[in-house]
Design a protein around this motif. Sequence first.
Motif, PDB file in Angstrom:
ATOM      1  N   ALA A  81       7.164   3.233  -7.723  1.00  0.00           N
ATOM      2  CA  ALA A  81       5.752   4.072  -7.388  1.00  0.00           C
ATOM      3  C   ALA A  81       5.912   5.089  -6.043  1.00  0.00           C
ATOM      4  N   ILE A  82       6.529   4.487  -5.065  1.00  0.00           N
ATOM      5  CA  ILE A  82       6.868   5.203  -3.593  1.00  0.00           C
ATOM      6  C   ILE A  82       7.782   6.547  -4.165  1.00  0.00           C
ATOM      7  N   LEU A  84       8.007   7.977  -6.985  1.00  0.00           N
ATOM      8  CA  LEU A  84       7.179   8.976  -7.720  1.00  0.00           C
ATOM      9  C   LEU A  84       6.033   9.622  -7.020  1.00  0.00           C
ATOM     10  N   ILE A  85       5.420   8.842  -6.061  1.00  0.00           N
ATOM     11  CA  ILE A  85       4.197   9.293  -5.245  1.00  0.00           C
ATOM     12  C   ILE A  85       4.952  10.355  -4.081  1.00  0.00           C
ATOM     13  N   VAL A  86       6.056   9.973  -3.670  1.00  0.00           N
ATOM     14  CA  VAL A  86       6.836  10.875  -2.535  1.00  0.00           C
ATOM     15  C   VAL A  86       7.340  12.057  -3.188  1.00  0.00           C
ATOM     16  N   GLY A  87       7.906  11.672  -4.451  1.00  0.00           N
ATOM     17  CA  GLY A  87       8.666  12.897  -5.204  1.00  0.00           C
ATOM     18  C   GLY A  87       7.452  13.807  -5.544  1.00  0.00           C
ATOM     19  N   PHE A  88       6.283  13.577  -6.132  1.00  0.00           N
ATOM     20  CA  PHE A  88       5.471  14.372  -6.454  1.00  0.00           C
ATOM     21  C   PHE A  88       4.734  15.269  -5.296  1.00  0.00           C
ATOM     22  N   ILE A  89       4.507  14.702  -4.279  1.00  0.00           N
ATOM     23  CA  ILE A  89       3.806  15.304  -3.171  1.00  0.00           C
ATOM     24  C   ILE A  89       4.710  16.099  -2.714  1.00  0.00           C
ATOM     25  N   ALA A  90       6.146  15.729  -2.676  1.00  0.00           N
ATOM     26  CA  ALA A  90       7.272  16.916  -1.969  1.00  0.00           C
ATOM     27  C   ALA A  90       7.295  17.998  -2.675  1.00  0.00           C
ATOM     28  N   LYS A  91       7.010  17.815  -4.117  1.00  0.00           N
ATOM     29  CA  LYS A  91       7.371  18.822  -4.991  1.00  0.00           C
ATOM     30  C   LYS A  91       6.160  19.955  -4.960  1.00  0.00           C
ATOM     31  N   LYS A  92       4.983  19.373  -4.734  1.00  0.00           N
ATOM     32  CA  LYS A  92       3.771  20.095  -4.600  1.00  0.00           C
ATOM     33  C   LYS A  92       3.272  20.909  -2.949  1.00  0.00           C
ATOM     34  N   ARG A  93       3.793  20.214  -2.004  1.00  0.00           N
ATOM     35  CA  ARG A  93       3.399  20.513  -0.823  1.00  0.00           C
ATOM     36  C   ARG A  93       4.912  20.680   0.138  1.00  0.00           C
ATOM     37  N   LYS A  94       4.581  21.533   1.225  1.00  0.00           N
ATOM     38  CA  LYS A  94       5.721  21.651   2.100  1.00  0.00           C
ATOM     39  C   LYS A  94       5.449  20.496   2.920  1.00  0.00           C
ATOM     40  N   PHE A  95       6.869  19.951   2.982  1.00  0.00           N
ATOM     41  CA  PHE A  95       6.754  18.248   3.696  1.00  0.00           C
ATOM     42  C   PHE A  95       6.704  18.618   5.182  1.00  0.00           C
ATOM     43  N   ASP A  96       5.804  18.668   5.886  1.00  0.00           N
ATOM     44  CA  ASP A  96       5.906  18.699   7.198  1.00  0.00           C
ATOM     45  C   ASP A  96       5.253  17.429   7.913  1.00  0.00           C
ATOM     46  N   THR A  99       1.703  16.199   6.190  1.00  0.00           N
ATOM     47  CA  THR A  99       2.265  15.604   4.780  1.00  0.00           C
ATOM     48  C   THR A  99       2.821  14.529   4.738  1.00  0.00           C
ATOM     49  N   ALA A 100       3.628  14.177   5.793  1.00  0.00           N
ATOM     50  CA  ALA A 100       4.324  12.789   5.955  1.00  0.00           C
ATOM     51  C   ALA A 100       3.214  11.849   6.518  1.00  0.00           C
ATOM     52  N   ILE A 101       2.193  12.246   7.059  1.00  0.00           N
ATOM     53  CA  ILE A 101       1.370  11.207   7.646  1.00  0.00           C
ATOM     54  C   ILE A 101       0.315  10.843   6.466  1.00  0.00           C
ATOM     55  N   VAL A 102       0.158  11.836   5.764  1.00  0.00           N
ATOM     56  CA  VAL A 102      -0.973  11.484   4.797  1.00  0.00           C
ATOM     57  C   VAL A 102      -0.346  10.736   3.636  1.00  0.00           C
ATOM     58  N   THR A 103       1.016  11.232   3.265  1.00  0.00           N
ATOM     59  CA  THR A 103       2.105  10.308   2.412  1.00  0.00           C
ATOM     60  C   THR A 103       2.002   8.987   2.735  1.00  0.00           C
ATOM     61  N   GLY A 104       2.114   8.759   4.033  1.00  0.00           N
ATOM     62  CA  GLY A 104       2.184   7.374   4.574  1.00  0.00           C
ATOM     63  C   GLY A 104       1.095   6.435   4.528  1.00  0.00           C
ATOM     64  N   ILE A 105      -0.179   7.254   4.404  1.00  0.00           N
ATOM     65  CA  ILE A 105      -1.227   6.603   4.613  1.00  0.00           C
ATOM     66  C   ILE A 105      -1.567   6.157   2.871  1.00  0.00           C
ATOM     67  N   ILE A 106      -1.166   7.145   2.079  1.00  0.00           N
ATOM     68  CA  ILE A 106      -1.378   6.544   0.745  1.00  0.00           C
ATOM     69  C   ILE A 106      -0.494   5.580   0.413  1.00  0.00           C
ATOM     70  N   LEU A 107       0.752   5.679   0.717  1.00  0.00           N
ATOM     71  CA  LEU A 107       1.823   4.523   0.417  1.00  0.00           C
ATOM     72  C   LEU A 107       1.047   3.135   1.050  1.00  0.00           C
ATOM     73  N   SER A 108       0.731   3.176   2.296  1.00  0.00           N
ATOM     74  CA  SER A 108       0.345   1.958   2.829  1.00  0.00           C
ATOM     75  C   SER A 108      -1.005   1.506   2.269  1.00  0.00           C
ATOM     76  N   ILE A 109      -1.650   2.126   1.116  1.00  0.00           N
ATOM     77  CA  ILE A 109      -2.482   1.678   0.411  1.00  0.00           C
ATOM     78  C   ILE A 109      -1.760   1.169  -0.965  1.00  0.00           C
ATOM     79  N   VAL A 110      -1.226   2.144  -1.722  1.00  0.00           N
ATOM     80  CA  VAL A 110      -0.732   2.103  -2.994  1.00  0.00           C
ATOM     81  C   VAL A 110       0.398   0.702  -2.989  1.00  0.00           C
ATOM     82  N   ALA A 111       1.273   1.129  -1.933  1.00  0.00           N
ATOM     83  CA  ALA A 111       2.235  -0.367  -2.046  1.00  0.00           C
ATOM     84  C   ALA A 111       2.062  -1.681  -2.022  1.00  0.00           C
ATOM     85  N   PRO A 112       1.044  -2.057  -1.103  1.00  0.00           N
ATOM     86  CA  PRO A 112       0.667  -3.324  -0.826  1.00  0.00           C
ATOM     87  C   PRO A 112      -0.335  -3.742  -2.224  1.00  0.00           C
TER      88      PRO A 112
END
Length: 115
Positions: A81-82, A84-96, A99-112
């Motif tokens: 899942a990590i 897929l999520i990171v890959g799709f976000i990186a594909k759609k947005r510039k990874f700055d 974006t890294a912080i928002v992705t980290g927040i999403i992962l901190s919810i989804v992964a647990p």
Amino acid sequence: MRNNSTKKMVFAAVGIAINIILGIFVGGLKIPLLFMDTVGTVFTAVVLGPLWGACTGALTNVILGVLKDPREIPFLLVNLAIGLIVGFIAKKRKFDLKTAIVTGIILSIVAPLIG
């Protein structure tokens, strides 16, 4: 064309090695709630895309399950899942940084939730 897929496989293999090495290192230090066994998955997903990131994550846990402890294998769902999520976000947005912080927040919810 074949050379390109070879480079991708080598990059993914290095991602798997990074996951395993950092996972064993942090596990040896007994640091609670620090999971560094996804760093290679994240790098692979950002550079090569969601499919490669998911495969890197899943194979990491399969290899750890065979070499270390079979209880690692079900956690391939988290690593998958990590990737897929990171890959799709990186594909759609510039990874700055944002974006890294928002992705980290999403992962901190989804992964647990998956774990």
